[in-house]
Design an enzyme around this catalytic site. Structure first.
Site, PDB file in Angstrom:
ATOM      1  CB  CYS A 491      -0.954  -0.016   1.196  1.00  0.00           C
ATOM      2  SG  CYS A 491      -0.127   0.132   2.792  1.00  0.00           S
ATOM      3  CG  HIS A 659      26.115 -22.381 -10.686  1.00  0.00           C
ATOM      4  ND1 HIS A 659      27.408 -21.941 -10.720  1.00  0.00           N
ATOM      5  CD2 HIS A 659      25.393 -21.402 -10.071  1.00  0.00           C
ATOM      6  CE1 HIS A 659      27.485 -20.759 -10.136  1.00  0.00           C
ATOM      7  NE2 HIS A 659      26.274 -20.402  -9.739  1.00  0.00           N
TER       8      HIS A 659
END
Length: 739
Positions: A491, A659
């Site tokens: 908000c 990776h």
């Protein structure tokens, strides 16, 4: 049940923030446009030559006035779209389009029912026996007067349909209409019937709303006091938006005829009068009773509380507390954002917040009693006070009465807060115990994080995934990891998250990111940052899009490091070993090497985070060939922005992380060329990455590349199949499924 209701209300409240956010801009345009086109104002300041009728500025200001008015005139549609976007979990743009369609369909269906039943004549005129004000025009459609409630009905309903159906799979013959394409279709069908139903239901609801509005308005000053007390008391729970919005935007806050039009809601009435200010002697204090009092405690009262906390701070901490409280006080005075101040004492001294609730609630009532009618767009700061109070003239707003009352409130806050802080030794900013900081991150923890270690001294290689945004990484860890976060929004001042397991939330980690407080309610977590929270939210969403399971695995390792947990894990490990000896292998899936090179056990990885299996289990391969290929048939889930790693899902359901090298994220993509895209289906052996091995060997700590299973189940075990030289496509390790 209470926690579930709270979670729903929290989501509804924050969904209101998107449409409400446009009101300040619209209000400013309307305020400036109406103020400087008012003949009285122009004459008062002798600006006829610049702003008089026929001048360029006068024309521009008239346009600003109309642009501001159009927003307030179409708030129902804006709320429909804004609430749908706010409540939708994914594919928000689809929910927005569906809401627009549903809004038009619903009101057209209502219009058709009104015509069929003779409420609207064929000529378009409203029948004489229809109660005045019950039918209005919305986006050119004559429909029942529902105000923003109509938009909210559409927004909430469409969002529910969207979240239920945006991933729906239809039979092959209808597959084109599946997924997100189905949402506007189902919304159209549903809201055609909703419109028909509302024709029969809404008049009763409308009568109830009018009765409630009459009750509130008729309760006089006592009603204003109750409103103010409830609104401020809901601040810690983040539900104040749900509470005050009907008073601002619907008939609950009163109705009034302005310029020949029936207007509903306190804020709407004020801005309608502002647009017609030439014909208004004094703005309605009954309409502004829901916000005029905010100027008293936001501009004057809470800064008095900030001064009290500063004066009560320990001498050695006054400088630090002064900087914090000064910025919070300025934010409160200028913009009306109170939470930086309120949350500085809410958690450490709830009694002070109780005082704030009472004083703030009384300010609403006093402003009403004094006939103060100063409007606002969002919150009661100096900017709105100048535009909608001072600039409109004291004869229309009675703004000058706020000044003496505000000064009294300044001293009330100052003396009451000073007395209570000293009397009860409240730990407000600058009065904390000397060891308080140890509950958050210590300096040693900060240094450890800079070195890539977690607070227990273990190197956390997952840091490479978030070097660009360590705050988002820490928030993720504080919320229990990526897979513990089910929803993220914000908000005006708070990051609002919903988690799966509330027990995994770590307040100390969250506060270490600069939050002034953390509020828990069931699975809802609200982290208070202040007005810059929208940036934090955007960064976190971007981070979560690319974060992998590494975050969760590393977080779980950190959470399990106390002695009792270690003891339990050791016991469990013994039990597992015994169970595995008796378990039978019922299924085996083989994973092949994605690159030609030298294969080895994962424990030989030159990085503890990989070697200790924090990120998952698997093996390592040192590449000898520049092409990294698909290890099996499957899908590329994601390619890291820095191209050093690929998330891969095999057709057999195994989640892999390929990776390349150690700490290669720091190369920012140099030495890597991606040959695939996110979501791309590939066959075993198809090229996915091209490596510049010479560059990588010269610039990375190591080119040893972990090949990991990131989501192993408890009954799955890794078994290395090859050690030493291995070809691409050759079996690297097996995953045994135990019975």
């Amino acid at each position: 049940m209470k926690d579930k209701i709270f979670g729903v209300l929290q989501r509804v409240g924050r969904s209101f923030m998107l449409p409400i956010a446009i009101l300040p801009v619209a209000g400013l345009l309307l305020g400036i446009g109406s103020s400087f086109t008012n003949e009285t104002t122009i004459a008062m300041y002798g600006l006829e030559g610049i702003l008089g009728s026929g001048t360029i500025l006068h024309g521009l200001l008239l346009i600003m006035n109309k642009v501001g008015s159009i927003v307030f005139d179409n708030l129902p549609l804006i709320f429909a779209v804004g609430v749908a976007i706010g409540m939708a979990k994914k594919e928000k743009e689809v929910s927005a389009l569906s809401a627009v369609i549903a809004y038009f369909v619903m009101n057209t269906a209502i219009n058709a029912m009104l015509v069929l039943n003779g409420d609207i004549l064929k000529s378009g005129e409203i029948a004489a026996d229809v109660l005045e004000g019950t039918i209005a025009s919305s986006c050119g459609i004559q429909t029942l007067q529902m105000g923003v409630f109509g938009g909210i009905i559409v927004g909430l309903g469409v969002a529910a349909l969207h979240n239920r159906f945006y991933k729906i799979q239809l039979p092959n013959a209808l597959s084109f209409f599946g997924g997100t394409r189905f949402v506007p279709i189902i919304s159209t069908l549903v809201y055609m019937f909703v419109g028909i139903a509302l024709y029969f239901i809404w008049p009763t609801v409308q009568n109830g709303i009018y009765a409630l509005g009459g009750l509130v308005t008729g309760s006089g000053y006592a009603g204003t006091l109750v409103f103010g007390l409830i609104k401020r008391a809901l601040i810690p729970f983040g539900l104040h938006h749900v509470f005050y919005m009907p008073f601002w935007q619907t008939a609950v806050g009163g109705t009034m005829e302005v310029a020949g039009q029936m207007v509903q809601g306190g804020q709407n009435i004020f801005f309608a009068q502002l647009a017609d200010s030439a014909n208004v002697a004094h703005f309605s204090a009954d309409a502004t009773r829901y916000f005029s009092g905010e100027f008293i405690f936001m501009i004057f009262g809470l800064p008095g509380a900030a001064l009290a906390m500063y004066r009560c701070a320990k001498p050695e901490k006054k400088k630090a507390a002064g900087g914090l409280l000064l910025s919070a006080a300025l934010a409160c005075m200028m913009t009306g954002i109170t939470e930086p101040i309120e949350f500085s004492f809410l958690f450490v001294a709830p009694a002070l917040f109780a005082v704030q609730v009472v004083l703030a609630g009384s300010a609403y009532m006093i402003a009403h009693m004094l006939n103060v009618a100063v409007g606002l767009t969002f919150s009661g700061g100096l900017l709105d006070f100048f535009l909608f109070g001072i600039l409109q003239g004291n004869e229309k707003t009675s703004w000058i009465r706020i000044i003496p009352i505000g000064i009294i409130y300044f001293f009330l806050y100052y003396f009451i807060f000073t007395f209570l802080i000293k009397k009860f030794n409240f730990k407000t900013p600058g009065r904390e115990d000397d060891d308080t900081e140890t509950k958050l991150y210590t300096k040693a923890d900060v240094n450890a994080r800079k070195e890539g270690k977690n607070p227990d001294g273990i190197k956390d290689n997952s840091q490479e995934l978030s070097e660009k945004d360590s705050v988002s990484r820490t928030i993720t860890r504080g919320l229990g990891g990526k897979h513990n976060i089910s929803d993220v929004d914000c908000c005006a001042t708070r990051l609002r998250c919903t988690v799966i397991n509330a027990d995994l939330v770590n307040d100390a980690l969250l506060k270490s990111t600069g939050a002034s407080g953390v509020v828990h309610k069931g699975k809802g977590v609200q982290i208070i940052y202040g007005p810059h929270v929208t940036v934090i939210k955007s960064n976190l969403e971007d981070y979560l899009e690319n974060a992998t399971d590494e975050m969760d695995d590393a977080s779980e390792v950190i959470k399990a490091t106390d002695e009792s947990a270690d003891h339990t894990k050791a016991t469990d490990a013994t039990d597992k070993e015994a169970a595995e000896k008796e378990a039978k292998v019922v299924k085996t899936i083989t994973i092949s090497s994605p690159v030609k090179g030298l294969a080895a056990d994962l424990s030989e990885a030159p990085d503890p985070a990989f070697a200790e299996k924090m990120m998952g289990d698997g093996a390592v391969v040192t590449p000898l060939d520049p092409i990294v290929r698909a290890p099996e048939d499957g899908e590329v889930c994601f390619v890291f922005e820095t191209k050093h790693a690929i998330g891969f899902m095999t057709d057999t359901g195994i989640s892999l992380l390929i990776h390349i090298g150690i700490d290669t994220v720091k190369l920012n993509g140099k030495g890597f060329e991606s040959l695939v895209e996110n979501g791309q289906k590939v066959k075993k052996g198809e090229p996915m990455l091209k490596l510049d091995l010479d560059y990588l060997k010269a610039n990375a700590p190591s080119v040893v590349s972990p090949i990991l299973c990131t989501e192993l189940e408890d009954n799955q075990r890794i078994r290395l199949l090859k050690h030493g030289t291995i070809e691409e496509g050759e079996a690297l390790f097996a995953i045994d499924f135990l019975a």
